[in-house]
Design a protein around this motif. Sequence first.
Motif, PDB file in Angstrom:
ATOM      1  N   ILE A  72       0.857  -1.187   0.000  1.00  0.00           N
ATOM      2  CA  ILE A  72       0.000   0.000   0.000  1.00  0.00           C
ATOM      3  C   ILE A  72       0.896   1.241   0.000  1.00  0.00           C
ATOM      4  O   ILE A  72       1.946   1.232   0.632  1.00  0.00           O
ATOM      5  CB  ILE A  72      -0.956  -0.031   1.223  1.00  0.00           C
ATOM      6  N   THR A  73       0.498   2.264  -0.761  1.00  0.00           N
ATOM      7  CA  THR A  73       1.252   3.528  -0.702  1.00  0.00           C
ATOM      8  C   THR A  73       0.273   4.687  -0.691  1.00  0.00           C
ATOM      9  O   THR A  73      -0.815   4.589  -1.245  1.00  0.00           O
ATOM     10  CB  THR A  73       2.200   3.730  -1.911  1.00  0.00           C
ATOM     11  N   ALA A  74       0.691   5.786  -0.054  1.00  0.00           N
ATOM     12  CA  ALA A  74      -0.125   6.992  -0.070  1.00  0.00           C
ATOM     13  C   ALA A  74       0.110   7.702  -1.402  1.00  0.00           C
ATOM     14  O   ALA A  74       1.151   7.530  -2.030  1.00  0.00           O
ATOM     15  CB  ALA A  74       0.258   7.891   1.096  1.00  0.00           C
ATOM     16  N   ASP A  75      -0.878   8.480  -1.829  1.00  0.00           N
ATOM     17  CA  ASP A  75      -0.738   9.219  -3.090  1.00  0.00           C
ATOM     18  C   ASP A  75       0.175  10.424  -2.923  1.00  0.00           C
ATOM     19  O   ASP A  75       0.868  10.818  -3.845  1.00  0.00           O
ATOM     20  CB  ASP A  75      -2.123   9.650  -3.571  1.00  0.00           C
ATOM     21  N   TRP A  76       0.133  11.029  -1.740  1.00  0.00           N
ATOM     22  CA  TRP A  76       1.055  12.121  -1.411  1.00  0.00           C
ATOM     23  C   TRP A  76       1.729  11.801  -0.082  1.00  0.00           C
ATOM     24  O   TRP A  76       1.057  11.377   0.874  1.00  0.00           O
ATOM     25  CB  TRP A  76       0.312  13.452  -1.273  1.00  0.00           C
ATOM     26  N   ILE A  77       3.032  12.000  -0.039  1.00  0.00           N
ATOM     27  CA  ILE A  77       3.803  11.727   1.179  1.00  0.00           C
ATOM     28  C   ILE A  77       4.632  12.959   1.523  1.00  0.00           C
ATOM     29  O   ILE A  77       5.297  13.537   0.648  1.00  0.00           O
ATOM     30  CB  ILE A  77       4.717  10.504   0.966  1.00  0.00           C
ATOM     31  N   GLY A  78       4.570  13.331   2.811  1.00  0.00           N
ATOM     32  CA  GLY A  78       5.360  14.484   3.247  1.00  0.00           C
ATOM     33  C   GLY A  78       6.841  14.156   3.268  1.00  0.00           C
ATOM     34  O   GLY A  78       7.642  14.781   2.565  1.00  0.00           O
ATOM     35  N   PHE A  79       7.207  13.168   4.059  1.00  0.00           N
ATOM     36  CA  PHE A  79       8.611  12.783   4.215  1.00  0.00           C
ATOM     37  C   PHE A  79       8.739  11.275   4.345  1.00  0.00           C
ATOM     38  O   PHE A  79       7.966  10.652   5.075  1.00  0.00           O
ATOM     39  CB  PHE A  79       9.215  13.407   5.485  1.00  0.00           C
ATOM     40  N   GLU A  80       9.726  10.741   3.670  1.00  0.00           N
ATOM     41  CA  GLU A  80      10.079   9.335   3.865  1.00  0.00           C
ATOM     42  C   GLU A  80      11.107   9.305   4.989  1.00  0.00           C
ATOM     43  O   GLU A  80      12.070  10.066   4.965  1.00  0.00           O
ATOM     44  CB  GLU A  80      10.694   8.818   2.562  1.00  0.00           C
ATOM     45  N   ILE A  81      10.876   8.433   5.976  1.00  0.00           N
ATOM     46  CA  ILE A  81      11.801   8.377   7.114  1.00  0.00           C
ATOM     47  C   ILE A  81      12.286   6.943   7.345  1.00  0.00           C
ATOM     48  O   ILE A  81      11.616   5.990   6.962  1.00  0.00           O
ATOM     49  CB  ILE A  81      11.160   8.942   8.418  1.00  0.00           C
ATOM     50  N   PRO A  82      13.441   6.805   8.004  1.00  0.00           N
ATOM     51  CA  PRO A  82      13.931   5.460   8.338  1.00  0.00           C
ATOM     52  C   PRO A  82      13.106   4.839   9.478  1.00  0.00           C
ATOM     53  O   PRO A  82      12.199   5.476  10.010  1.00  0.00           O
ATOM     54  CB  PRO A  82      15.372   5.711   8.782  1.00  0.00           C
ATOM     55  N   ASP A  83      13.438   3.615   9.831  1.00  0.00           N
ATOM     56  CA  ASP A  83      12.713   2.887  10.860  1.00  0.00           C
ATOM     57  C   ASP A  83      13.080   3.407  12.252  1.00  0.00           C
ATOM     58  O   ASP A  83      13.889   2.810  12.956  1.00  0.00           O
ATOM     59  CB  ASP A  83      13.030   1.392  10.739  1.00  0.00           C
ATOM     60  N   GLU A  84      12.475   4.528  12.615  1.00  0.00           N
ATOM     61  CA  GLU A  84      12.668   5.142  13.936  1.00  0.00           C
ATOM     62  C   GLU A  84      11.284   5.375  14.515  1.00  0.00           C
ATOM     63  O   GLU A  84      10.333   5.554  13.771  1.00  0.00           O
ATOM     64  CB  GLU A  84      13.343   6.517  13.810  1.00  0.00           C
ATOM     65  N   PHE A  85      11.170   5.391  15.841  1.00  0.00           N
ATOM     66  CA  PHE A  85       9.892   5.746  16.451  1.00  0.00           C
ATOM     67  C   PHE A  85       9.862   7.253  16.653  1.00  0.00           C
ATOM     68  O   PHE A  85      10.696   7.811  17.363  1.00  0.00           O
ATOM     69  CB  PHE A  85       9.648   5.002  17.764  1.00  0.00           C
ATOM     70  N   VAL A  86       8.917   7.920  16.003  1.00  0.00           N
ATOM     71  CA  VAL A  86       8.899   9.381  16.001  1.00  0.00           C
ATOM     72  C   VAL A  86       7.709   9.942  16.779  1.00  0.00           C
ATOM     73  O   VAL A  86       6.693   9.266  16.954  1.00  0.00           O
ATOM     74  CB  VAL A  86       8.907   9.937  14.556  1.00  0.00           C
ATOM     75  N   VAL A  87       7.861  11.182  17.212  1.00  0.00           N
ATOM     76  CA  VAL A  87       6.802  11.895  17.942  1.00  0.00           C
ATOM     77  C   VAL A  87       6.768  13.350  17.499  1.00  0.00           C
ATOM     78  O   VAL A  87       7.690  13.842  16.863  1.00  0.00           O
ATOM     79  CB  VAL A  87       7.027  11.860  19.475  1.00  0.00           C
ATOM     80  N   GLY A  88       5.684  14.037  17.908  1.00  0.00           N
ATOM     81  CA  GLY A  88       5.565  15.466  17.648  1.00  0.00           C
ATOM     82  C   GLY A  88       4.637  15.758  16.483  1.00  0.00           C
ATOM     83  O   GLY A  88       4.282  14.860  15.713  1.00  0.00           O
ATOM     84  N   TYR A  89       4.213  17.023  16.374  1.00  0.00           N
ATOM     85  CA  TYR A  89       3.326  17.462  15.300  1.00  0.00           C
ATOM     86  C   TYR A  89       2.080  16.556  15.237  1.00  0.00           C
ATOM     87  O   TYR A  89       1.639  16.151  14.182  1.00  0.00           O
ATOM     88  CB  TYR A  89       4.093  17.469  13.969  1.00  0.00           C
ATOM     89  N   GLY A  90       1.552  16.234  16.424  1.00  0.00           N
ATOM     90  CA  GLY A  90       0.352  15.404  16.519  1.00  0.00           C
ATOM     91  C   GLY A  90       0.618  13.951  16.856  1.00  0.00           C
ATOM     92  O   GLY A  90      -0.271  13.235  17.313  1.00  0.00           O
ATOM     93  N   ILE A  91       1.843  13.517  16.642  1.00  0.00           N
ATOM     94  CA  ILE A  91       2.189  12.093  16.801  1.00  0.00           C
ATOM     95  C   ILE A  91       2.716  11.841  18.215  1.00  0.00           C
ATOM     96  O   ILE A  91       3.519  12.623  18.736  1.00  0.00           O
ATOM     97  CB  ILE A  91       3.243  11.691  15.747  1.00  0.00           C
ATOM     98  N   ASP A  92       2.269  10.724  18.810  1.00  0.00           N
ATOM     99  CA  ASP A  92       2.560  10.477  20.225  1.00  0.00           C
ATOM    100  C   ASP A  92       3.437   9.257  20.464  1.00  0.00           C
ATOM    101  O   ASP A  92       3.558   8.372  19.628  1.00  0.00           O
ATOM    102  CB  ASP A  92       1.252  10.220  20.973  1.00  0.00           C
ATOM    103  N   TYR A  93       4.000   9.245  21.653  1.00  0.00           N
ATOM    104  CA  TYR A  93       4.496   8.005  22.259  1.00  0.00           C
ATOM    105  C   TYR A  93       3.783   7.887  23.601  1.00  0.00           C
ATOM    106  O   TYR A  93       3.917   8.773  24.452  1.00  0.00           O
ATOM    107  CB  TYR A  93       6.016   8.030  22.448  1.00  0.00           C
ATOM    108  N   ALA A  94       2.977   6.837  23.792  1.00  0.00           N
ATOM    109  CA  ALA A  94       2.173   6.660  24.998  1.00  0.00           C
ATOM    110  C   ALA A  94       1.370   7.929  25.320  1.00  0.00           C
ATOM    111  O   ALA A  94       1.301   8.369  26.465  1.00  0.00           O
ATOM    112  CB  ALA A  94       3.057   6.255  26.182  1.00  0.00           C
ATOM    113  N   GLN A  95       0.776   8.501  24.277  1.00  0.00           N
ATOM    114  CA  GLN A  95      -0.079   9.706  24.351  1.00  0.00           C
ATOM    115  C   GLN A  95       0.673  11.008  24.640  1.00  0.00           C
ATOM    116  O   GLN A  95       0.054  12.068  24.729  1.00  0.00           O
ATOM    117  CB  GLN A  95      -1.239   9.534  25.368  1.00  0.00           C
TER     118      GLN A  95
END
Length: 179
Positions: free
Chosen positions: A141-164
């Motif tokens: 599956i792929t998105a039609d538009w992608i902001g950034f491709e990132i490596p396999d890291e757990f990321v947070v911020g800009y709405g994205i959480d780790y344990a809320q």
Amino acid sequence: MDHSHYVVDPMISAKSIAARVEVLAHEISEYFADTEKLIVVGLLRGSFVFIADLVRELDLPVEVDFLETSSYGDGVQSTREVRILKDLRGEIQGRDILVVEDIVDTGYTLKHVISLLKSRDPKRLKVCALLDKPSRREVDITADWIGFEIPDEFVVGYGIDYAQRNRNLSHIGKIRFLE
Ligand code: IMP
Ligand code: MG
């Protein structure tokens, strides 16, 4: 490992995100230029900051709706089982739909959401994801538009959480656990 102690290392600045959002919104506005109305569907909760910025840059008649799927819980492992926790309020049959997701990781969430929404017979259905981790993909599956491709890291911020936590960071950072 004790997962309660960690630091957030910077990865993508607020400025880079804003610049990229502007470009994505421009491309999406061009693609849907002839639309009667675009229904922008945000996947809760991780996309709430992204969708807020994105819709303000869209040069189109827009409606906003939200869908919530079950998430990773409080951990960093995908359960692969996707459930709908909150469905859309509106009908989408015959409508133009843009699904807005924070991150495409294994791809299970997006696959499930796309097949659910397609079963409701929209006119056009496209997907915009802020982040993509292609190395983690388990379904095709792929998105039609992608902001950034990132490596396999757990990321947070800009709405994205780790344990809320950390949704309120203006930038995107990666979690680094401390011993
Ligand atoms: P997928 O079903 O494995 O593609 O998972 C997608 C969902 O997992 C995203 O919408 C996020 O909510 C969550 N997710 C995946 N990677 C991360 C991450 O690095 N940080 C926080 N949440 C993540
Ligand atoms: Mg999510």
